[in-house]
Design an enzyme around this catalytic site. Sequence first.
Site, PDB file in Angstrom:
ATOM      1  N   SER A  36     -56.416 -40.769  27.131  1.00 27.34           N
ATOM      2  CA  SER A  36     -57.037 -42.061  26.895  1.00 27.34           C
ATOM      3  C   SER A  36     -56.295 -42.704  25.932  1.00 27.34           C
ATOM      4  CB  SER A  36     -58.627 -41.663  26.702  1.00 27.34           C
ATOM      5  OG  SER A  36     -59.011 -42.853  26.141  1.00 27.34           O
ATOM      6  N   TYR A  38     -65.414 -38.120  20.937  1.00 27.14           N
ATOM      7  CA  TYR A  38     -64.589 -38.368  22.412  1.00 27.14           C
ATOM      8  C   TYR A  38     -63.077 -38.453  21.852  1.00 27.14           C
ATOM      9  CZ  TYR A  38     -62.839 -40.705  26.403  1.00 27.14           C
ATOM     10  OH  TYR A  38     -62.139 -41.022  27.506  1.00 27.14           O
TER      11      TYR A  38
END
Length: 255
Positions: A139, A152
């Site tokens: 990501s 995250y």
Amino acid sequence: MTTARTPVAVVTGASSGIGAATARQLAAAGFHVVLTARRKERIEALAAEITAEGHQATAHPLDVTDRPAVDSFAASLDRCDVLVNNAGGALGADPVATGDPADWRRMYEVNVIGTLNLTQALLPALTASGDGTVVVLSSTAGLATYEGGGGYVAAKHGAHILAETLRLEIVGTPVRVIEIAPGMVRTEEFATTRFRGDTEKAAKVYAGVAEPLTADDVADTITWAVTRPSHVNIDLLVVRPRAQASNSKVHRELR
């Protein structure tokens, strides 16, 4: 049925979103796709859909954090040419000061240890194929941080470093390591899962953004990278919607 010449692509987290879209596109590109996820009914339905379209697919329920199950799964495969480590996700958006350690632990287990488990278990088969590819879906969170994303971001940094280190360690073998790092992607579950079913909070993530990326956009990128000539390695590909300049700079048209 897979023939000796049909390349096999394993896709984790294939029950929805990017994983499901990637499975469809790789199947259309000529791969026998092996769909893995915890939700048995979903991957079986997807395998049936892909097969009905004339392509090849097999469903195998799997929790990527369960190492004995992963090893058993790997042993059941006759071959593996591509591994797409897509299983992952985010939980919560609390600041570091109040974040739930259980959420951080779960994100690390799925995003990093799950990727490690599948990669370790399938690397021998990928190497034996003579032309293997490991894909790590990280990501943009793995490249830069943002407020409320600590857990995250830490997990996706782990996935990024895993891919980068593996590439160094296996150079000279017939296995490529590709990292795809998407920015803002609107799927049916990502934000809703992150906010534990709060659809109002989930909707705010995309508020005013004309065209976030779709699961198909990311799947198209993965399929393109995987199907490059064998000598071409897409080390790291960052893909964002045009409206997103960085993790914290997004153009929104709010009224």
